[in-house]
Design a protein around this motif. Structure first.
Motif, PDB file in Angstrom:
ATOM      1  N   GLN A 107       0.824  -1.208   0.000  1.00 16.09           N
ATOM      2  CA  GLN A 107       0.000   0.000   0.000  1.00 16.09           C
ATOM      3  C   GLN A 107       0.858   1.258   0.000  1.00 16.09           C
ATOM      4  N   VAL A 110       1.817   1.935  -3.513  1.00 17.06           N
ATOM      5  CA  VAL A 110       0.670   2.502  -4.229  1.00 17.06           C
ATOM      6  C   VAL A 110       0.482   3.969  -3.858  1.00 17.06           C
ATOM      7  N   ASN A 135      -7.322  -1.293  -4.642  1.00 16.44           N
ATOM      8  CA  ASN A 135      -6.718  -0.359  -5.607  1.00 16.44           C
ATOM      9  C   ASN A 135      -6.886  -0.892  -7.022  1.00 16.44           C
TER      10      ASN A 135
END
Length: 363
Positions: A107, A110, A135
């Motif tokens: 994460q 991302v 996502n």
């Protein structure tokens, strides 16, 4: 991330404090996810906010520099940086970390704008499944997993026919042994590593049905330290050499360094076989001459192909298998130690490719 060097006195104090908090939060977030590094640059491709395609690479334990599995993945990333102009951020797992740490690592990539993310190793399966669903605009790839845990509309599951390459390695060991006794050291006893063992045993017995084969696993799940413990690797291989084996094949990641050291300590006419990379080129120079061959698992090919597919718009979710026929696995010839048996190995390779030899996936 850093703020301006000088703040104008007219900027409200609250704004300055807010910037400080944001910078601190980002710094702490990255620190919690293992070691990270930014590498590469480019001007082609697209990433969040434009510019070069931004690729995040989450390594398994050992990371770049393990001379094996992770380094093969890194090779694919380096090729993408060189040929496709992508920019990249690399991060690696810590031994014994919680599932939440793997999720946070993905994460964080991302959140940093890395819209193409590669997770190296089956340990990321659940984390990839969860973060990919959260996502949907980000493309993910996972190496060595095709389970439902990691499956998703934006996930490519990259796997290899390790059993096929290991079959040829087993045949080579059987053809080269002087004691009719060989060994196998697996890092962790998982279905994946059993594929290596299964192919190795089948190939060896094809050549010499009466051959003796010792198998040792360093750890059992959920203990995955067997992939990063050279001392355990050496102890296991020492035992096999002392029992009469003269060739030991490892599928143990970083622990393989211990297998090489054991071969050196065992004396003349003892060999080790490498895995994932051509380890006669990547291992400690002091042991390279003792590496008979390596079962090369071209993780770099899978990584590069995935990144390229995202860049050129041809990405397709699902399981992509790299086998002997496609060049996903191969047998290294560095050092010339198996040149004399090439004429015996080549027909076996062709029979696997044609399907006339069916290589098992379990011992």
């Amino acid at each position: 991330m850093a703020g301006p060097q000088h703040l104008n006195e007219e900027i409200p104090l609250r704004r300055a404090l807010t910037m400080t908090v944001v910078a601190t939060t980002l710094t702490l977030g990255l620190a919690a996810c293992g070691s990270d590094s930014d590498t590469g640059s480019g001007s082609s491709g697209t990433g969040k906010g434009g510019g070069a395609l931004k690729v995040g690479m989450a390594y398994d334990v050992g990371g770049r520099g393990d001379q094996s599995f992770n380094d093969s993945a890194a090779k694919g990333l380096d090729k993408a940086k060189s040929e496709l102009g992508v920019s990249a951020k690399e991060s690696e797992a810590n031994t014994g970390e919680a599932e939440s740490a793997r999720e946070q690592r993905l994460q964080t990539l991302v959140d940093g704008g890395y819209t193409t993310v590669v997770a190296v190793g089956f340990a990321y399966a659940k984390a990839v499944g969860k973060v990919a669903k959260e996502n949907p605009d980000v493309k993910f790839a996972i190496i060595d997993d095709a389970s439902d845990d990691s499956k998703g509309d934006n996930v490519e599951q990259i796997t290899f026919s390790e059993n096929e390459g290991s079959y040829l390695i087993g045949a080579a060991a059987a053809l080269k042994t002087k004691t009719n006794h060989i060994g196998f050291v697996g890092g962790v006893q998982t279905p994946l590593i059993k594929k290596f063992e299964a192919g190795y045993i089948a190939g060896a017995k094809k050549v010499k049905p009466s051959i003796k084969i010792d198998s040792t696993y360093l750890t059992q799940p959920p203990d995955f330290t067997g992939f990063a413990d050279p001392a355990k690797g050496k102890t296991a291989a020492d035992g096999q050499f002392q029992a009469g084996a003269d060739i030991v094949y490892h599928a143990a990641g970083g622990s393989g360094a211990g297998v090489f050291n054991a071969a050196k300590a065992a004396g003349a006419n003892k060999w080790a076989i490498g895995v994932d990379s051509d380890q006669a080129l990547t291992a400690d120079p002091a042991v390279r001459s003792l590496i008979l061959t390596s079962m090369v698992k071209n993780v770099n090919v899978g990584v590069y192909d995935f990144i390229k597919s995202v860049k050129d718009g041809s990405f397709k979710a699902g399981n992509k298998v790299f086998d002997l026929k496609s060049g996903g696995v191969s047998v290294a010839t560095t050092g010339g130690h198996i040149d004399d048996i090439k004429t015996k190995l080549d027909p076996l390779r062709e029979q696997i490719i044609s399907g006339s030899i069916k290589v098992p996936t379990t011992p």
